[in-house]
Design an enzyme around this catalytic site. Sequence first.
Site, mmCIF file in Angstrom:
data_model
loop_
_atom_site.group_PDB
_atom_site.id
_atom_site.type_symbol
_atom_site.label_atom_id
_atom_site.label_comp_id
_atom_site.label_asym_id
_atom_site.label_seq_id
_atom_site.Cartn_x
_atom_site.Cartn_y
_atom_site.Cartn_z
ATOM 1 N N HIS A 167 98.178 26.271 -72.765
ATOM 2 C CA HIS A 167 96.965 25.446 -72.664
ATOM 3 C C HIS A 167 97.077 24.558 -71.434
ATOM 4 O O HIS A 167 97.611 23.454 -71.481
ATOM 5 C CB HIS A 167 96.776 24.593 -73.920
ATOM 6 C CG HIS A 167 95.468 23.880 -73.977
ATOM 7 N ND1 HIS A 167 94.530 24.092 -74.965
ATOM 8 C CD2 HIS A 167 94.905 22.956 -73.161
ATOM 9 C CE1 HIS A 167 93.460 23.335 -74.762
ATOM 10 N NE2 HIS A 167 93.680 22.628 -73.659
ATOM 11 N N HIS B 50 94.644 23.795 -67.769
ATOM 12 C CA HIS B 50 93.377 24.072 -67.107
ATOM 13 C C HIS B 50 93.553 24.229 -65.597
ATOM 14 O O HIS B 50 94.356 23.537 -64.974
ATOM 15 C CB HIS B 50 92.369 22.953 -67.391
ATOM 16 C CG HIS B 50 91.861 22.956 -68.793
ATOM 17 N ND1 HIS B 50 90.679 23.549 -69.153
ATOM 18 C CD2 HIS B 50 92.392 22.436 -69.929
ATOM 19 C CE1 HIS B 50 90.486 23.396 -70.457
ATOM 20 N NE2 HIS B 50 91.525 22.722 -70.953
ATOM 21 N N ARG C 112 84.561 24.714 -53.553
ATOM 22 C CA ARG C 112 83.267 25.120 -53.019
ATOM 23 C C ARG C 112 83.252 26.490 -52.351
ATOM 24 O O ARG C 112 82.187 27.013 -52.034
ATOM 25 C CB ARG C 112 82.758 24.057 -52.032
ATOM 26 C CG ARG C 112 82.627 22.689 -52.695
ATOM 27 C CD ARG C 112 82.081 21.642 -51.770
ATOM 28 N NE ARG C 112 82.102 20.331 -52.399
ATOM 29 C CZ ARG C 112 81.687 19.215 -51.805
ATOM 30 N NH1 ARG C 112 81.200 19.259 -50.563
ATOM 31 N NH2 ARG C 112 81.749 18.057 -52.447
ATOM 32 N N ASP D 152 86.637 30.470 -69.633
ATOM 33 C CA ASP D 152 86.300 29.359 -70.499
ATOM 34 C C ASP D 152 84.843 28.940 -70.307
ATOM 35 O O ASP D 152 84.404 28.695 -69.180
ATOM 36 C CB ASP D 152 87.280 28.231 -70.121
ATOM 37 C CG ASP D 152 86.987 26.908 -70.739
ATOM 38 O OD1 ASP D 152 86.595 26.001 -69.978
ATOM 39 O OD2 ASP D 152 87.165 26.760 -71.945
ATOM 40 N N GLY E 24 85.352 21.593 -72.692
ATOM 41 C CA GLY E 24 84.393 20.513 -72.505
ATOM 42 C C GLY E 24 84.282 19.637 -73.739
ATOM 43 O O GLY E 24 85.070 19.746 -74.681
ATOM 44 N N GLU F 73 89.747 18.277 -81.286
ATOM 45 C CA GLU F 73 90.414 17.327 -80.388
ATOM 46 C C GLU F 73 89.787 15.951 -80.556
ATOM 47 O O GLU F 73 90.452 14.979 -80.914
ATOM 48 C CB GLU F 73 90.300 17.788 -78.934
ATOM 49 C CG GLU F 73 90.918 16.810 -77.932
ATOM 50 C CD GLU F 73 90.666 17.215 -76.488
ATOM 51 O OE1 GLU F 73 91.300 16.604 -75.597
ATOM 52 O OE2 GLU F 73 89.832 18.103 -76.233
ATOM 53 N N ASP G 186 97.661 20.516 -70.737
ATOM 54 C CA ASP G 186 96.212 20.376 -70.629
ATOM 55 C C ASP G 186 95.794 20.223 -69.161
ATOM 56 O O ASP G 186 95.392 21.186 -68.525
ATOM 57 C CB ASP G 186 95.717 19.205 -71.476
ATOM 58 C CG ASP G 186 94.231 19.298 -71.827
ATOM 59 O OD1 ASP G 186 93.626 20.365 -71.596
ATOM 60 O OD2 ASP G 186 93.689 18.319 -72.360
#
Length: 336
Positions: free
Chosen positions: A14, A16, A70, A137, A169, A199, A277
Site C-alpha cells: 500500500h 501511492h 503534466r 486506482d 480518495g 480509514e 501510504d
Amino acid sequence: MQEFIAGLPKAELHVHHVGSASPQTVAALAARHEGTSPVPADADKLAEYFTFTDFAHFVQVYLSVVDLIRDAEDVRTLTAGIAADLAGQNVRYAELTVTPWSSVRRGIPAEAFCEAIEDVRVTAARDLGLQLRWVFDIPGEAGLEAAENTLRIALDQRPDGLISFGLGGPEIGVPRPQFKPYFDAARAAGLHSVPHAGETSDAQSMWDAIHELGAERIGHGIRAVQDPELVAYLAEHQIPLEVCPTSNVCTRAVASLAEHPLPQLVAAGVQLSINTDDPPMFSTWLNKEYAVAAELLGLDERGVADLARAAVRQSFASEADKSALLAEIEAYSHAV
C-alpha cells in the site's frame, strides 16, 4: 532492531505513486512548473507544506502535487525516483497504487502514461532488483466519470505490470456501492480488487467493499475494530488489511500511535501488512513503519521477519516470486 529492519528484504502493498515522490523529486517537478503551482520548489520547505490539519487538507495538498505531473517525462521522473527509494530500503516487491485518470484528464495520453511507468518497471527489475506491479486506482472524489475512465484505461492499455483495481480518495461522502459495476468488470478481466475502506469512515464502508466490490484486500481498514462481527469475518475469511500506522496519525484518522488499533487487529487474528501510504508526505519510510509496528506489537527480530513474510504471502506476486522472496527473508533471518 533498526539495523535488522534495514537489511530485511521486504514487500510493500500500500504505497501511492504521487504520494511517494521524495522531497527532491517534488521540488524538481515544482521548479519545472514554477509559477503555476503552490507547491514549494525548495525541498527544505516541503515538510511545512506537508503538515496536515485533517484528511480533507491532506487530499487538497495531495492533489496539488498530482497537478505537477503534466507530461510523460514527469511520470518517468516520478516513477524512477520512487523505484530508487524503495530499492534503497531493500524492498524487493511493491504494488504501487497509480491513479492514471488524474494524469490523463490533465492531458497526458493514456498510452504515454502507461509506457512511462512500464519503462521504469522494466528498468527497476533489471537494475535495482525491484519488482513493481500496478494497482490502477479510482480517485473516488471524482465520481463515476473517473471510475469509467480508470476502467477504460486499465482494460484498453493493460500494461504488463497491472494486477489490481483500487479505489482511493476521501471515504466520507463517497459510498463504495456506486463503484460496483466497475469493480465487477475489472474482476471479470482478471484484476484483483483492493479498495480503500474503513480509514476515515465507519465499518460499513468495509462491509460494502467486501460485499459490493469483492475486496480481496482492504486499504487501511482500521475502523474494523468498531464492529466485532466484521473483525471476526475478516479473520475467518482471511481478508488482509493494508495498515499504514504513521499515515493514520498524520491524517488524524487516529489520534496517536499509542491509540492505533494495530494490536487489537493482530490479537483478533486479522491478517495484515505494514505499509507507508504516502511516505515523504508523512515523513516516514517502510523501515520506520516496521520499527513502529515492532514497538506497538512488542516484536523481536523473528516477529519483524514474520511481518515481512506476511506481506509477501498477502501480495499478488506470482508463486515463483513469492517463494524466491520468502527464501531470501529466511536466509537473511538466519544469517544475522
